[in-house]
Design a protein around this motif. Structure first.
Motif, short mmCIF file in Angstrom:
data_model
loop_
_atom_site.label_atom_id
_atom_site.label_comp_id
_atom_site.label_asym_id
_atom_site.label_seq_id
_atom_site.Cartn_x
_atom_site.Cartn_y
_atom_site.Cartn_z
N ILE A 1 14.99 48.83 -5.02
CA ILE A 1 13.80 49.58 -5.42
C ILE A 1 12.63 49.26 -4.51
O ILE A 1 11.90 50.15 -4.06
N PHE A 2 12.42 47.98 -4.21
CA PHE A 2 11.28 47.61 -3.37
C PHE A 2 11.46 48.10 -1.93
O PHE A 2 10.48 48.30 -1.21
N LYS A 3 12.71 48.30 -1.49
CA LYS A 3 12.95 48.82 -0.15
C LYS A 3 12.77 50.33 -0.09
O LYS A 3 12.53 50.89 0.98
N THR A 4 12.93 50.99 -1.22
CA THR A 4 12.85 52.46 -1.27
C THR A 4 11.48 52.85 -1.79
O THR A 4 11.24 52.91 -3.00
N LYS A 5 10.55 53.12 -0.89
CA LYS A 5 9.14 53.29 -1.24
C LYS A 5 8.91 54.50 -2.14
O LYS A 5 7.99 54.50 -2.97
N GLU A 6 9.74 55.55 -1.99
CA GLU A 6 9.56 56.72 -2.84
C GLU A 6 9.82 56.37 -4.30
O GLU A 6 9.06 56.77 -5.20
N ILE A 7 10.89 55.60 -4.56
CA ILE A 7 11.19 55.18 -5.93
C ILE A 7 10.11 54.24 -6.44
O ILE A 7 9.61 54.39 -7.57
N LEU A 8 9.72 53.26 -5.63
CA LEU A 8 8.71 52.28 -6.05
C LEU A 8 7.40 52.98 -6.41
O LEU A 8 6.78 52.68 -7.44
N GLY A 9 6.96 53.92 -5.57
CA GLY A 9 5.72 54.62 -5.84
C GLY A 9 5.78 55.45 -7.11
O GLY A 9 4.85 55.46 -7.91
N ALA B 1 -3.69 56.99 -9.81
CA ALA B 1 -3.13 58.08 -9.01
C ALA B 1 -3.75 58.11 -7.61
O ALA B 1 -3.05 58.30 -6.61
N LEU B 2 -5.05 57.91 -7.53
CA LEU B 2 -5.73 57.91 -6.24
C LEU B 2 -5.27 56.73 -5.38
O LEU B 2 -5.07 56.87 -4.16
N LEU B 3 -5.09 55.57 -5.99
CA LEU B 3 -4.66 54.38 -5.25
C LEU B 3 -3.24 54.53 -4.72
O LEU B 3 -2.96 54.22 -3.55
N VAL B 4 -2.33 55.00 -5.57
CA VAL B 4 -0.94 55.18 -5.14
C VAL B 4 -0.85 56.22 -4.03
O VAL B 4 -0.14 56.05 -3.04
N GLY B 5 -1.58 57.31 -4.18
CA GLY B 5 -1.55 58.35 -3.17
C GLY B 5 -2.06 57.89 -1.82
O GLY B 5 -1.55 58.31 -0.77
N SER B 6 -3.06 57.01 -1.82
CA SER B 6 -3.64 56.55 -0.56
C SER B 6 -2.85 55.43 0.09
O SER B 6 -3.00 55.18 1.28
N THR B 7 -1.98 54.75 -0.66
CA THR B 7 -1.26 53.58 -0.13
C THR B 7 0.23 53.82 0.07
O THR B 7 0.93 52.95 0.59
N ASN B 8 0.76 54.98 -0.37
CA ASN B 8 2.20 55.24 -0.26
C ASN B 8 2.46 56.59 0.41
O ASN B 8 2.73 57.60 -0.26
N PRO B 9 2.38 56.64 1.75
CA PRO B 9 2.57 57.93 2.45
C PRO B 9 3.96 58.52 2.27
O PRO B 9 4.14 59.74 2.29
N LYS B 10 4.99 57.68 2.10
CA LYS B 10 6.36 58.20 1.91
C LYS B 10 6.46 59.01 0.63
O LYS B 10 7.12 60.05 0.59
N LEU B 11 5.82 58.53 -0.44
CA LEU B 11 5.83 59.28 -1.69
C LEU B 11 5.01 60.55 -1.53
O LEU B 11 5.40 61.62 -2.00
N ARG B 12 3.88 60.45 -0.87
CA ARG B 12 3.01 61.60 -0.68
C ARG B 12 3.72 62.72 0.09
O ARG B 12 3.50 63.91 -0.17
N LYS B 13 4.58 62.36 1.03
CA LYS B 13 5.28 63.36 1.85
C LYS B 13 6.66 63.70 1.31
O LYS B 13 7.38 64.50 1.91
N MET B 14 7.04 63.13 0.16
CA MET B 14 8.39 63.30 -0.38
C MET B 14 8.68 64.76 -0.74
O MET B 14 7.88 65.44 -1.37
N GLN B 15 9.84 65.25 -0.29
CA GLN B 15 10.34 66.57 -0.66
C GLN B 15 11.85 66.47 -0.88
O GLN B 15 12.51 65.63 -0.28
#
Length: 411
Positions: free
Chosen positions: A224-232, A396-410
């Protein structure tokens, strides 16, 4: 792009049995949650006592979750599911004692409350196991190309049963009282077991003697900690619901602020799930096809704003609509988060990852209930809900600004 074929997935008989069993058991659990919040508040008239219900369950549930994930991955899943099902029947049956015999046995309100906390503590242990079992079984039942559809249908089933459970729980409390509502809950859990018996066995891919328990649990956490999309996604769920858990205070709003009675309480308690059910029905027809990460961050922010509106409202139907809107936004979030976790997790580690996922969920829901009780004690009920909504927006603002992989997830 992964195809989305609802009818094809529902033609799978085993998948239908799994969803039907889950419908009845979640229906019962939601009715129980509604009943306990109402019952405890009527016994104590203290909002903090509602928060302690969540704490009583979350401590054993979180403590056992990692080991539960190991057990799920190493053992036959159908058997574990049925064991947990009947454990719930036994434990909830213990609540019939104070419900039916409180007068004869001269129980005080506080004695009954402490007894309830004790029973809920042990249901928390069962919950650590039953929570991850159903989603961990889905990928073995449906084809991979139908997995996003199956996740959506699974969440739709959950939300429909939640709506019915909250509403029916409140209505039954008003018409037949606590004790007979408990009997109805037990009957529903038994009905769920009948559908679980129809499932095929799902054996472990591991040989027990070759697997170290500690290493097995560590593997799930590490993935989980290696997979940033899941962690975020899990962090969003935990912290947003932790601070935005206005539902925990609905018994207080219904009784003291909105003056809606038991029936109005049940409907208000179901409002967010009604919203979620509506949006998931729409998503079943018109799925999200791109920018799911950005959408996830946006809807969590909107969820926090709705919680703020609910806390400030003094009108019943306005409060109801804020909760419906929060449920619609949360429904989108639930589908995206659930799909991310399932698609990003390999089969051999799914039980452990979903158990860690359950820690985040239980931490957010039950600890959110406790946090709401504590903050209501310190700030007052209205201010505590508004504070929680503000914190949800900030998360939500903090996670969005610190996790680009989640932000770009499709997907």
């Amino acid at each position: 792009m992964i195809s989305f074929t609802p009818l094809q997935t529902l033609q799978n008989v085993e998948f239908r049995n799994l969803l039907t069993g889950r419908f009845f058991i979640v229906l019962a659990f939601r009715m129980l949650a509604t009943l306990l919040g109402w019952w405890v508040y009527q016994l104590t008239k203290d909002p903090f006592s509602i928060g302690l219900i969540g704490l009583s369950e979350v401590i054993p549930a979180v403590s056992c979750a990692l080991y539960a994930g190991h057990v799920i991955d190493m053992n036959e899943k159908k058997r574990l599911l049925l064991i947990c099902n009947y454990a719930y029947i036994f434990l909830i049956g213990l609540l019939l004692i104070p419900a039916f015999f409180d007068v004869e046995m001269h129980f005080t309100g506080h004695q009954i409350t402490y007894y309830i906390y004790g029973v809920i503590f042990f249901t928390g242990i069962a919950r650590a196991f039953i929570g991850p079992i159903v989603p961990s079984m889905i990928p073995k039942i449906v084809k991979k190309e139908n997995l996003p559809n199956a996740v959506t249908l699974n969440q739709a089933t959950f939300l429909i049963s939640s709506v019915c459970g909250h509403a029916v729980g409140g209505i039954l409390i008003g018409f037949i009282g606590v004790k007979w509502t408990l009997v109805a809950i037990l009957a529903l859990i038994f009905v769920a077991s009948l559908f679980f018996w129809q499932l095929h066995k799902q054996h472990s891919e591991y040989k027990k003697e070759t697997v170290n328990v500690v290493e097995s649990m560590r593997e799930g956490i590490s993935y989980i900690f290696k997979t940033k999309e899941i962690l975020g996604a899990l962090c969003l769920d935990m912290f947003a619901v932790l601070f935005g858990g206005a539902v925990a205070m609905i018994p207080v709003f219904a009784t003291d602020i909105l003056n809606s009675g038991a029936e109005g309480f049940g409907l208000l308690n179901a409002a967010s799930d009604i919203g979620s059910m509506c949006i998931i029905t729409i998503l079943s027809i018109v799925p999200l096809r791109k920018n799911q990460g950005k959408i996830l961050l946006a809807v969590v922010t909107g969820f926090g704003l709705c919680i703020i509106g609910f806390g400030l409202s003094k009108l019943y139907w306005l409060s109801f609509m804020f909760l419906v809107m929060s449920g619609m936004l949360d429904g989108i979030s639930v589908v995206i988060r659930g799909t991310i976790v399932q698609l990003k997790t390999p089969d051999h580690i799914r039980g452990r990852v979903l158990s860690v996922n359950s820690i985040f969920i239980m931490s957010s829901n039950e600890m959110g209930q406790f946090e709401s009780g504590v903050m209501a004690k310190l700030l007052g009920v209205v201010h505590s809900v508004v504070f929680g909504g503000c914190m949800t927006v900030l998360v939500a603002l903090l996670v969005g600004s610190t996790n680009p992989k989640l932000r770009k997830m499709q997907y």
